[in-house]
Write a protein that holds these residues in place. Structure first.
Motif, PDB file in Angstrom:
ATOM      1  N   LYS A 136     -11.371  51.735  41.522  1.00 45.19           N
ATOM      2  CA  LYS A 136     -12.477  50.796  41.650  1.00 45.19           C
ATOM      3  C   LYS A 136     -13.488  50.990  40.524  1.00 45.19           C
ATOM      4  N   GLU A 137     -13.772  52.242  40.203  1.00 44.95           N
ATOM      5  CA  GLU A 137     -14.733  52.529  39.135  1.00 44.95           C
ATOM      6  C   GLU A 137     -14.239  52.009  37.787  1.00 44.95           C
ATOM      7  N   GLN A 167     -16.122  49.136  35.580  1.00 40.85           N
ATOM      8  CA  GLN A 167     -16.561  49.470  34.219  1.00 40.85           C
ATOM      9  C   GLN A 167     -16.059  48.443  33.202  1.00 40.85           C
ATOM     10  N   HIS A 168     -14.914  47.851  33.476  1.00 44.30           N
ATOM     11  CA  HIS A 168     -14.295  46.920  32.523  1.00 44.30           C
ATOM     12  C   HIS A 168     -14.252  45.489  33.067  1.00 44.30           C
ATOM     13  N   LYS A 169     -15.129  45.197  34.010  1.00 44.35           N
ATOM     14  CA  LYS A 169     -15.090  43.909  34.692  1.00 44.35           C
ATOM     15  C   LYS A 169     -15.184  42.721  33.737  1.00 44.35           C
ATOM     16  N   PHE A 197      -9.905  38.797  29.334  1.00 44.18           N
ATOM     17  CA  PHE A 197      -8.441  38.866  29.248  1.00 44.18           C
ATOM     18  C   PHE A 197      -7.793  37.786  30.120  1.00 44.18           C
ATOM     19  N   MET A 198      -8.289  37.624  31.334  1.00 43.22           N
ATOM     20  CA  MET A 198      -7.717  36.626  32.233  1.00 43.22           C
ATOM     21  C   MET A 198      -7.915  35.219  31.682  1.00 43.22           C
ATOM     22  N   HIS A 199      -9.047  35.005  31.040  1.00 43.11           N
ATOM     23  CA  HIS A 199      -9.337  33.680  30.484  1.00 43.11           C
ATOM     24  C   HIS A 199      -8.399  33.350  29.333  1.00 43.11           C
ATOM     25  N   ILE A 200      -8.213  34.292  28.410  1.00 40.19           N
ATOM     26  CA  ILE A 200      -7.391  33.983  27.237  1.00 40.19           C
ATOM     27  C   ILE A 200      -5.895  33.989  27.554  1.00 40.19           C
ATOM     28  N   LEU A 201      -5.507  34.687  28.637  1.00 38.98           N
ATOM     29  CA  LEU A 201      -4.089  34.698  29.011  1.00 38.98           C
ATOM     30  C   LEU A 201      -3.715  33.521  29.917  1.00 38.98           C
TER      31      LEU A 201
END
Length: 269
Positions: free
Chosen positions: A230-231, A235-237, A243-247
């Motif tokens: 979870k941490e 931290q990389h939210k 990443f999800m947007h460009i993929l």
């Protein structure tokens, strides 16, 4: 019912060209002009054979070759390293693309290129629109980025392996269903697009996390979500969102073509 064949043009053509270029590596641009012309003649012949075989085997009623735009930069704007590991197109091939498009047109297969869009987004948009209207779609590509589009109306065909890519194959290779692939690649990384994922999260961690909820938010709120995992996600939210947007493939690109303009002239093929 219409059967639309959407061909990822450079995915096909670059592999056909590579076979012809290989004997002249590492310096194919320095060979004689007559050799360059022969490489392209051979590539054009292979392209014609590949297209004829696709039409004969898959029996589409409509077909379109889709090329990448030259000025599609929105993904690089969001994430500059996007596809930075890709080799540029060989100059010999780049100069020959108009000839290869004409080769396809002689078979009755039109081509499209929009400077501001990648082929992937144009194909995804055309596929989604056609499927919504009850038409069958086959995407011809070896690019795994199309796998999230798999559905009852959208099929993906690997012309080199001469096989359809199926949901069980996706599940076996990645451990998640096709509709979860973008989230999975955002976590573990996607070398094809130079997306590193989240450091310290491998396939097992991603599978464990994704099993806890339909979204990352749901998974993080689950009482069984490991604290360390979870941490890392929190931290990389923002990076994961990028990443999800460009993929994710766009499905709202307006191609400016109707189905009639993509109809195959089977007599030409």
């Amino acid at each position: 019912m219409a059967h639309l064949l959407l061909i990822d043009a450079l995915n096909l053509i670059r592999r056909l060209y590579a076979v012809q270029e290989r004997p002249y590596l590492p310096l194919p641009d320095e060979v004689a002009e007559s050799t360059k012309q022969q490489i392209i003649v051979n590539t054009a012949a292979m392209l014609r054979q590949a297209l004829q075989r696709l039409v004969q085997e898959l029996k589409p009623s409509h077909a379109l070759l889709v090329f990448d735009g030259r000025d599609s930069v929105w993904r690089k704007t969001l994430y500059p390293p996007y596809k930075a590991n890709r080799k540029p197109m060989p100059a010999i091939l780049a100069d020959a693309l108009p000839k290869l498009q004409l080769e396809a047109l002689e078979l009755g297969i039109s081509s499209i290129q929009r400077d501001e869009f990648e082929a992937d987004d144009m194909i995804a948009s055309a596929a989604s629109r056609a499927a919504q209207h009850g038409q069958t779609v086959t995407i011809v590509s070896t690019d795994k980025g199309f796998l999230p589009l798999l559905s009852s109306g959208v099929h993906i065909y690997d012309t080199f392996a001469r096989q359809y890519l199926t949901e069980p194959m996706v599940q076996q290779k990645f451990g998640v269903p096709s509709h979860q692939l973008v989230r999975y690649w955002s976590l573990v990384g996607d070398n094809t697009n130079n997306v590193p994922g989240v450091a310290g999260i491998g396939p097992k961690g991603a599978h464990d996390l994704m099993a806890l909820g339909a979204t990352l938010t749901d998974a993080l709120e689950h009482p069984d979500c490991p604290k360390k995992l979870k941490e890392k996600i929190l931290q990389h939210k923002e990076q994961i969102k990028i990443f999800m947007h460009i993929l994710s493939l766009k499905t709202d690109v307006q191609l400016g073509l109707n189905l009639q303009q993509m109809r195959l002239n089977h007599a030409a093929v």
